[in-house]
Enzyme design. Sequence first.
Site, short mmCIF file in Angstrom:
data_model
loop_
_atom_site.label_atom_id
_atom_site.label_comp_id
_atom_site.label_asym_id
_atom_site.label_seq_id
_atom_site.Cartn_x
_atom_site.Cartn_y
_atom_site.Cartn_z
CB THR A 1 55.23 38.52 42.76
OG1 THR A 1 54.83 38.89 41.44
CG2 THR A 1 54.19 39.04 43.76
CB CYS A 42 48.00 42.82 40.31
SG CYS A 42 48.10 43.06 38.53
CG HIS A 46 51.43 39.34 40.14
ND1 HIS A 46 52.57 40.08 40.34
CD2 HIS A 46 50.51 40.23 39.69
CE1 HIS A 46 52.35 41.35 40.03
NE2 HIS A 46 51.10 41.47 39.62
#
Lengths: 413, 188
Positions: free
Chosen positions: B36, B42, B59
């Site tokens: 990712t 995040c 994520h």
Amino acid sequence: MNLDVQSLRTFSRLAHSGAEEAAGSLTTLTGFDARVAVTKVEMATRADVEREFRERDLVTVHIGFSGAIEGQTVLAFDRDRAISLVDALVPGASDDPDSDLATSGLKELGNIMLGGFIDGWADFLGDGIDITTPTYVELDAGQSLQDVVDDSEFDTDGQFGAEVHDDADFGAEIDSNHVLAFRNHLETVDEEAGFYIYMLPTQDSVETIVDAAGDADDAIPVETFTSFSQMISEGAGQASEDLTAMTGIDTNVDVSRLSFVPVEGVPMELTDEARRGVVLEFSGTPSGYIAILFDPESAESVADALMPGMDADPEMRKSALQEIGNIVTSGFLDGWANSLETTIEISPPTYVDDIASAIVDPLVTELARTQDYAFLIDSAIATPDETFTCDIYALPDERELRAAFDQLAPEAN
Amino acid sequence: MKVYSSDRSTDQSSSKRIKVGVADYAVAEAGSTLVTSGLGSCVGIALADVDAGVAGLAHAMLPYASDEQDGDGGAGDATGDEPTDDRPAGAKYVNTAIPGLLHSMEETGADRSRIEARLAGGSAMFEFSSGDGGVGERNVVAAKTTLETYDVPLVATDVGGDYGRSLSFDATTGELSIRRAHGENHVI
């Protein structure tokens, strides 16, 4: 015609699930494990869509649709991709990529993928949509979307046959200076390069879907979006002029686009390579965030242009980029304030040198606290000689932008 | 015709690279790598049962689904609870992504008692005047609290700071490799 945010969400969802159907077909037919990366509803002008096609070396399959709604769908892929697909579909055919065998393989793929894409819209509207036979089109730099549509063996009866129809009605619809384009980016697991599905419905058809999906109280005249797109283009033009004045290097606006996209789709639009530039916050009607980003080579070129002949240390280069960020942001946003008869205040720039998608992630996260979808404004300013490219991403607060639209609306009428 | 779904765990063969989007999670089996990119505020939550050869990566954007209900049409209301596309429901929020991912992993053959967690991201890259700030930090706290609630031991972290991260999670070894824009890759 009026558009509202609820309709845009419905459009986005339909386009996304249609693209998933198409990705599933692609996986089944070719073994390429495909998934949908980003679905965008673009408030684009025809020129914007044309430019995107022209800038890439794309081969495309076109299929028209008619019935409950009318328009054109386009499946586009990079030439290299097309060749590997042909090989998966018709082993050996890629030896002669221009052969009928190769192009008919792609047409069949287009037929199944685009057919699946359209099905969901028919289900939503509870009415049938017929698709025409697919046409294979290679786009080159000299060909516009209009030429493509005119060249297409566009057969509204959906009958098999290779007659060339001079479909004046359809041509006129696409000829309008603004279109809603649904742009779906599909990617395979191992490669970034992907496939694009475009859907370009006629204006009447957009109206049909809005009637079925929309919330009339919330509706904004579609001309407002056009005015806003115009405002963005002018802002990008001003930023380009200011950049030229500062650096002494000619620049042009390459891209200037307004789109409606799920918030989580925004970072996925950006590369995970490093970018340098600035992030600023603006406040007023609307407020939001803006990121001005340069690839590392462009950042060096811009800093050199600002400080010609100087052996500038990294701190000086950083300041130079911050200054550029300020200038570009003012150029970009000042026009908005004028058109919207408001004041937009801009925060001091924060310098960034990081993974591009990580730079916009915190901006999008702030918006995600109150909204599921975002209006994304993206522009690119580039020099004709490729000395540098400057990417601008602006993310206004959705509700405040809608309030700003009300300010624009009387002008449009 | 095979219908494509977000359950990418079912058709993984050996040595695959599986991309996890933003507000997304996926499960993979040994031989695969989950990736990712672009974690700012995040967080990436990497879970693995190495013995079973089952790993998962999430994520997530925001800490709690229930905390963010502050507007019409916004995240957390009726429409906010539905994913806008094929991503798993709840993957946007840390406190719903973790149980969702644990459940998917168990369905793929993981044993809850063997699952260990690694956590990365949650940086503070900017100070915005408009937001109430600290989303990155709150994401990290939410991840730690939620993992504790589900009795999943957190064995390593690389969180905070003022820079972005991209992740690559080896489903065979459970090693999480962290890449920044500048500098060496870091494995936890």
